[in-house]
Design an enzyme around this catalytic site. Structure first.
Site, short mmCIF file in Angstrom:
data_model
loop_
_atom_site.label_atom_id
_atom_site.label_comp_id
_atom_site.label_asym_id
_atom_site.label_seq_id
_atom_site.Cartn_x
_atom_site.Cartn_y
_atom_site.Cartn_z
N ALA A 1 -8.58 -13.07 -46.41
CA ALA A 1 -7.34 -13.56 -44.87
C ALA A 1 -5.88 -14.21 -45.64
O ALA A 1 -5.36 -14.06 -45.31
CB ALA A 1 -8.00 -14.72 -44.17
N ALA A 2 -6.09 -13.42 -46.85
CA ALA A 2 -5.06 -13.62 -48.07
C ALA A 2 -3.31 -13.19 -47.35
O ALA A 2 -1.81 -13.10 -47.30
CB ALA A 2 -5.34 -13.20 -49.33
N ARG B 1 2.99 -6.68 -40.18
CA ARG B 1 3.66 -5.62 -39.10
C ARG B 1 3.40 -5.95 -37.77
O ARG B 1 3.29 -5.24 -36.44
CB ARG B 1 2.20 -4.22 -38.69
CG ARG B 1 2.74 -3.01 -39.26
CD ARG B 1 2.04 -2.37 -40.21
NE ARG B 1 0.77 -2.81 -40.80
CZ ARG B 1 -0.27 -1.70 -40.34
NH1 ARG B 1 -0.19 -0.45 -39.97
NH2 ARG B 1 -1.11 -2.12 -41.92
N THR C 1 -8.37 -6.32 -52.58
CA THR C 1 -9.64 -6.60 -51.93
C THR C 1 -10.31 -7.30 -53.54
O THR C 1 -11.09 -8.63 -52.75
CB THR C 1 -10.30 -5.61 -50.86
OG1 THR C 1 -10.20 -4.65 -51.34
CG2 THR C 1 -9.06 -5.51 -49.93
N TYR D 1 -1.70 -38.17 -7.57
CA TYR D 1 -1.18 -39.10 -9.26
C TYR D 1 -2.62 -39.51 -9.10
O TYR D 1 -2.14 -40.78 -8.56
CB TYR D 1 -0.25 -39.21 -9.83
CG TYR D 1 0.02 -39.14 -11.00
CD1 TYR D 1 -1.00 -38.26 -11.99
CD2 TYR D 1 0.34 -40.35 -11.32
CE1 TYR D 1 -1.08 -38.55 -13.42
CE2 TYR D 1 -0.04 -40.90 -13.07
CZ TYR D 1 -0.39 -39.79 -14.10
OH TYR D 1 -1.24 -39.71 -15.37
C1 UD1 Z 1 -10.28 -1.71 -47.13
C2 UD1 Z 1 -10.25 -0.80 -48.18
C3 UD1 Z 1 -11.51 0.87 -47.62
C4 UD1 Z 1 -11.68 0.51 -46.38
C5 UD1 Z 1 -10.59 -0.78 -45.10
C6 UD1 Z 1 -11.09 -0.25 -43.91
C7 UD1 Z 1 -10.37 -1.29 -50.57
C8 UD1 Z 1 -8.68 -0.88 -51.84
N1 UD1 Z 1 -9.74 -0.41 -49.55
O1 UD1 Z 1 -8.60 -0.52 -47.09
O2 UD1 Z 1 -12.01 1.24 -48.53
O3 UD1 Z 1 -11.99 1.56 -45.70
O4 UD1 Z 1 -10.09 -1.65 -46.51
O5 UD1 Z 1 -10.71 -1.43 -43.46
O6 UD1 Z 1 -10.54 -2.19 -49.95
N2 UD1 Z 1 -6.46 -9.04 -48.86
C9 UD1 Z 1 -6.46 -9.99 -49.35
N3 UD1 Z 1 -6.30 -10.10 -50.27
C10 UD1 Z 1 -5.71 -8.66 -50.71
C11 UD1 Z 1 -5.43 -7.48 -50.04
C12 UD1 Z 1 -5.98 -7.41 -49.02
O7 UD1 Z 1 -7.14 -10.70 -48.06
O8 UD1 Z 1 -4.56 -8.98 -52.05
C13 UD1 Z 1 -7.14 -8.51 -47.06
C14 UD1 Z 1 -5.86 -8.31 -46.38
O9 UD1 Z 1 -5.78 -9.58 -45.77
C15 UD1 Z 1 -6.91 -8.05 -44.90
C16 UD1 Z 1 -8.39 -7.00 -45.97
O10 UD1 Z 1 -8.32 -7.95 -46.90
O11 UD1 Z 1 -7.85 -8.43 -44.39
C17 UD1 Z 1 -7.98 -5.36 -46.30
O12 UD1 Z 1 -6.64 -5.95 -46.89
P1 UD1 Z 1 -6.06 -3.62 -46.46
O13 UD1 Z 1 -4.88 -4.38 -47.73
O14 UD1 Z 1 -5.68 -4.15 -44.92
O15 UD1 Z 1 -7.18 -3.05 -46.90
P2 UD1 Z 1 -7.02 -1.31 -46.88
O16 UD1 Z 1 -6.25 -0.47 -47.63
O17 UD1 Z 1 -7.28 -1.06 -45.39
#
Ligand code: UD1
Ligand code: CA
Length: 453
Positions: A10-11, A16, A80, A366
């Protein structure tokens, strides 16, 4: 392997959302998105939950302070996989760990349990949930060999044209053996289109290490719906509302207008209770059997006993007894305990007070900081005057008292058992049992007054 940990990512800022608030603190049915995820993990049997925070991490911690959680800080969002590396100290060689996102509030404990069973049966190093979708753009694609065995996850931006057509995608839900995840994280790199450490790359790493790796495919993708905008927040809310209202209807509750009824998953409702349109029930609200709630009523952390009726009312942190009626247009504030067979009528406010069984407070009154006994009748327009500008004082009204209309009770004051108050009185002194208090100027009629002018 016993014990299950959960790590929630949740970082992200969630730009958006166009919000001052970190994305995961936006609420659905009165509960932040990340707490929906925490609850799903707990209900699936996870005993320890940690959250990786980054953007406004202190705000996230503050909002979740009542929960038992661990936090890890990811200063920069490098992907991630990097987010999980930041929580390396949380991982335990001998425990499985679920990895979830904080912005997928629709995930259910049932689905997580299925994943955990699948993972155990196959004795995998990692198992993810995949789904078949019509439009796989933007997701990680699941590549399988001719026999259908898992090969790798490839992110959309890194995929070949052929891989981009693969409709089985990574939902972002993982369970790892703790030891396997720790081992794989050490080998992660960021040599890819986005220059990020991809968590899904751990799958290929573990497979090459000879570990079991698989994706459990599901058909319904709605549970993995990630919220990135306010439009999606409303869509997720709509899906959750339908799911929750259906559950109550299948369990003996009548909901007259499911489209306009908002019930948090934490709420409990008894059999044959009827919920009228425009009702919002949140927090630890518990409603008994045979109640009528609404229309247009919001209850937060309220306990309502069997047979009570509450309409056009806002109530918070209160108890409402059996067969008591509240409203229309009542306002029940925290620390109010209203007994059985009580009537709280229109434009009545109650705060931090106890009201005994059978008492009637029918209109425009009241009651604050008061201890009110049983079978008392409040005349229209009674006010407990509890505040002198600096301090609050209590009012005590004993059983069977009768309070005339438009009475002010200047606290601290006690109205004795069975006593009477004449209408229009301002009571500043205690009234002994069974006496009548008259505290108003005596009326004078001045003869010939008009002519004399
Ligand atoms: C990610 C997956 C993808 C999957 C998709 C599903 C990766 C590289 N890709 O893509 O395979 O299909 O989710 O929704 O993992 N977050 C952090 N720190 C970071 C990056 C992300 O805490 O450095 C958190 C974000 O807040 C978010 C979640 O991880 O809640 C997913 O990150 P996001 O960048 O949306 O991943 P996707 O590109 O959607
Ligand atoms: Ca995403």
């Amino acid at each position: 392997m016993s014990g299950l940990k959960t790590l929630i990512l949740a970082a992200g800022e969630g730009s958006r959302m166009k919000s001052k608030l970190p994305k995961v603190l936006h609420k659905i049915m009165g509960i932040t998105m990340v707490e929906h995820v925490i609850d799903a993990a707990k209900n699936a049997g996870s005993d320890e939950v940690a959250v990786v925070v980054g953007f406004k991490g202190d705000e996230v911690k503050e909002a979740l302070k009542d929960r038992e959680l661990k936090y890890y800080l990811q200063k920069e969002q490098l992907g991630t996989g990097h987010a999980v590396m930041c929580a390396d100290a949380f991982l335990d060689d001998n425990k499985d760990v679920l990895i979830l996102y904080g912005d997928t509030p629709l995930l259910t404990a049932d689905t997580l349990k299925k994943l955990l069973d699948f993972h155990k049966e196959e004795n995998n190093g990692v198992t993810i949930i995949s789904a078949i979708v019509d439009d796989p753009a933007g997701y990680g694609h699941i590549v399988r060999d001719e026999k259908g065995a898992f090969v790798k996850n490839v992110e959309h931006k890194d995929a070949t044209d052929e891989e981009k057509l693969v409709k089985e995608i990574n939902t972002g839900v993982y369970v790892f053996k703790g030891s396997s995840l720790k081992k794989a994280l050490k080998k992660l790199n960021n040599n890819n289109a986005q220059g990020e450490y991809y968590l899904p790359d751990t799958l290929e790493i573990l497979l090459k290490d000879g570990e079991g790796v698989n994706a459990m495919a599901v058909n319904d993708v709605s549970e993995f719906y990630g919220v990135n905008s306010r439009v999606q927040l409303a869509e997720a809310s709509e899906i959750m509302k339908k799911r929750i209202n259906r559950y109550y209807m299948e369990n003996g509750v009548t909901i007259c207008d499911p489209l306009n009824t908002y019930i948090a998953p934490s709420v409990k409702i008894g059999m044959d209770t009827v919920i009228y349109p425009g009702t919002v029930l949140e927090g630890n609200t518990v409603i008994g059997d045979d109640c009528k709630i609404g229309p247009y009523t919001k209850l937060v952390d309220v306990s309502v006993d069997d047979g009570a009726e509450i309409k056009f009312t806002s109530a918070t942190e209160a108890y409402v007894g059996k067969k008591t009626t509240v409203g229309p247009y009542a306002y029940i504030r925290p620390d109010s305990k209203i007994g059985d067979n009580v009537k709280i009528g229109d434009f009545v406010e109650v705060k931090n007070s106890v009201i005994g069984n059978g008492t009637k407070v029918s209109h425009l009154t009241y009651i604050g900081d008061s201890d009110v006994g049983e079978r008392i009748n409040f005349g229209c327009g009674t006010v407990t005057v509890n505040y002198d500008g600096k301090k609050k004082f209590r009012t005590t009204i004993e059983d069977d008292a009768f309070i005339g209309c438009n009475t002010n009770l200047i606290a601290p004051v006690t109205v004795g058992k069975g006593s009477y108050i004449a209408a229009g009185s301002t009571i500043t002194k205690d009234i002994p049992e069974d006496e009548l208090a008259v505290a108003r100027a005596r009326q004078q009629n001045i003869k010939g007054w008009k002519k004399s002018k």
